[in-house]
Design a protein around this motif. Structure first.
Motif, PDB file in Angstrom:
ATOM      1  N   THR A 186       0.834  -1.209   0.000  1.00 17.91           N
ATOM      2  CA  THR A 186       0.000   0.000   0.000  1.00 17.91           C
ATOM      3  C   THR A 186       0.864   1.252   0.000  1.00 17.91           C
ATOM      4  OG1 THR A 186      -1.762  -1.142   1.207  1.00 17.91           O
ATOM      5  CG2 THR A 186      -1.795   1.261   1.246  1.00 17.91           C
ATOM      6  N   LEU A 187       1.919   1.258   0.806  1.00 15.56           N
ATOM      7  CA  LEU A 187       2.827   2.405   0.855  1.00 15.56           C
ATOM      8  C   LEU A 187       3.551   2.589  -0.476  1.00 15.56           C
ATOM      9  CD1 LEU A 187       4.224   4.645   2.463  1.00 15.56           C
ATOM     10  CD2 LEU A 187       5.887   2.936   3.255  1.00 15.56           C
ATOM     11  N   ALA A 188       4.002   1.481  -1.080  1.00 14.47           N
ATOM     12  CA  ALA A 188       4.718   1.571  -2.356  1.00 14.47           C
ATOM     13  C   ALA A 188       3.806   2.102  -3.457  1.00 14.47           C
ATOM     14  CB  ALA A 188       5.274   0.206  -2.738  1.00 14.47           C
ATOM     15  N   GLU A 189       2.545   1.669  -3.471  1.00 13.35           N
ATOM     16  CA  GLU A 189       1.597   2.164  -4.481  1.00 13.35           C
ATOM     17  C   GLU A 189       1.337   3.659  -4.298  1.00 13.35           C
ATOM     18  OE1 GLU A 189      -0.956  -1.955  -5.275  1.00 13.35           O
ATOM     19  OE2 GLU A 189      -1.636  -0.497  -3.780  1.00 13.35           O
ATOM     20  N   SER A 190       1.290   4.102  -3.052  1.00 10.74           N
ATOM     21  CA  SER A 190       1.154   5.539  -2.788  1.00 10.74           C
ATOM     22  C   SER A 190       2.396   6.290  -3.251  1.00 10.74           C
ATOM     23  CB  SER A 190       0.907   5.777  -1.303  1.00 10.74           C
ATOM     24  OG  SER A 190       0.862   7.155  -1.013  1.00 10.74           O
TER      25      SER A 190
END
Length: 443
Positions: free
Chosen positions: A207-211
């Motif tokens: 989720t953090l990487a996609e953000s």
């Protein structure tokens, strides 16, 4: 009918927008787009135009100047003068000269013959334009660096997402196997929970990487001068291309745009000294004046009784004493030039330091890249063997989880090493003043 035309135009516009949305941009395309659309480029172009207009302004001071003037006076009280009585054989007489109304219209043309300070100002036109052009080049180099750096960051973040998704699939498969083993009483619940925690951590990282990918794409669009709402699809993934190691060229500060800008500024400061010194010299100009005047005791007469006058002349201005104002200005200009000279020496040392550091970072990144690439291969072998052993029941779950963690870390380290190497390459190009060559050489 009008409505149909509007609908047709909107349809074409949407189709054009969709066509652009499908365009795949290479790194060179992105940089070219940035050079064309980044707001800083437009500002630099405006400054180039300003420099050209400043040159016209300096030249105009040495060209003919023509000015007109007009005045209508209502002499509420005429000035008096005294006529000597000897002229009339009697006492002195006080008389008022002039009329109640007077109108004066005139035009004067002035032409400078010699003004050394203006001539020095003309000499500054060329370096001033060169300075603006160099600043435009510096702006272009900054855009090349920023766009390329943001471009690499997008692909590295995308690679991290792919890696996390792959790890997520593998962990979910392991968790499915553990669920069956737990249901059959083969393993303890704590073993199942440990894997579940690992799965949840991967989901959070994903989720953090996609953000971060969205942020990286927005940063790239910003550096390109592209609207954030625009769709952007990138083409040549540098992580999938054959990897090339580079060796830095020999450093020469004279190749740097900043160095050239400083030299131009020193040249302009030297001309400023010369201009101030020229203020001690005389100034010579010629002029011609022609006018019409009308006098009358009432307003109507002052517009009807015109008579002309004219004059030509030479004007010489010789500076004698200004309370040492110009001397103070000259010494300030001299001190400014000395300051710029010392600053240039310091900056050259700083440029050398930056190049040395960039070379060191490139060498370090090259070494780390090789080590991390080998480590990925080794970690994968360990993970594959451990996975097989775990399925055969010869190693505990903890060994499998440790092997999986090591493999993920090795992959992540390799991706980050690639980003560090690309950034180090950009740093070398920047420190050597070769970013334009880097852009030109792109496929």
């Amino acid at each position: 009918m009008k409505r149909k035309w509007i609908i047709a135009i909107l349809t074409i516009a949407v189709a054009s927008g969709s066509s652009w949305a499908q365009t795949r941009l290479t790194l060179k395309d992105c940089i070219a787009y940035g050079i064309k659309n980044n707001g800083n480029v437009k500002i630099a172009q405006y400054k180039e135009s300003i420099a050209e207009q400043q040159g016209r302004e300096a030249l105009s001071s040495y060209l003919p100047q023509v000015a007109g003037s007009g005045a209508l006076d209502d002499n509420l009280k005429l000035q008096s003068t005294v006529l000597p009585g000897a002229l009339f054989g009697g006492e002195d007489r006080r008389v008022a000269l002039g009329t109640k109304y007077s109108t004066n219209v005139s035009a004067q043309a002035d032409q400078v013959i010699f003004d050394q300070s203006l001539l020095v100002g003309l000499k500054a036109n060329k370096p001033n334009i060169e300075n603006a052009e160099l600043n435009s080049r510096k702006t272009k180099e900054t855009i090349i660096y920023n766009v390329a750096n943001a471009y690499y960051q997008v692909f590295v973040t995308s690679a991290q997402i792919d890696l996390l998704k792959d790890n997520l699939d593998k962990t979910q498969q392991i968790l499915g196997t553990l669920q069956l083993q737990f249901d059959n009483g083969v393993i303890k619940k704590v073993d199942f929970d440990r894997t579940q925690v690992s799965l949840n951590n991967i989901k959070s990282q994903l989720t953090l990487a996609e953000s971060n990918l969205i942020l990286s794409q927005n940063q790239l669009k910003f550096q390109m001068g592209m609207p954030l709402a625009e769709q952007l699809e990138l083409a040549d993934n540098p992580l999938e291309q054959p990897f090339k190691l580079v060796e830095p060229d020999k450093f020469d500060a004279a190749n740097l745009t900043d160095f050239k800008i400083q030299n131009i500024n020193m040249q302009l400061q030297g001309l400023e000294k010369e201009r101030i010194k020229a203020g001690y010299l005389p100034k010579l100009s010629v002029y011609g004046r022609y006018g019409l005047q009308s006098l009358g005791q009432n307003l109507g007469d002052s517009w009807g009784n015109w008579f002309s006058y004219g004059a030509i002349g030479v004007k010489l201005s010789i500076p004698i004493f200004d309370s040492f104002k110009r001397d103070a200005q000259y010494k300030q200009a001299d001190l400014n030039l000395l300051t710029q000279n010392e600053q240039l020496k310091l900056n050259v040392q700083n440029y050398e330091l930056q190049n040395h550091n960039a070379t060191t970072q490139l060498q370090k990144a090259k070494l780390n890249l090789g080590n991390d690439e080998s480590n990925v291969t080794l970690a994968k072998e360990v993970y594959d063997v451990t996975t097989l052993q775990y399925r055969e029941g010869t190693v505990p779950l903890s060994d499998l989880l440790n092997a999986e963690t090591s493999y993920k870390e090795a992959q992540s380290n390799y991706i980050n090493s690639m980003l560090s190497y690309y950034q180090a390459k950009l740093g070398i190009e920047q420190s050597q003043g070769s970013l334009n060559d880097f852009f030109t050489a792109l496929p």
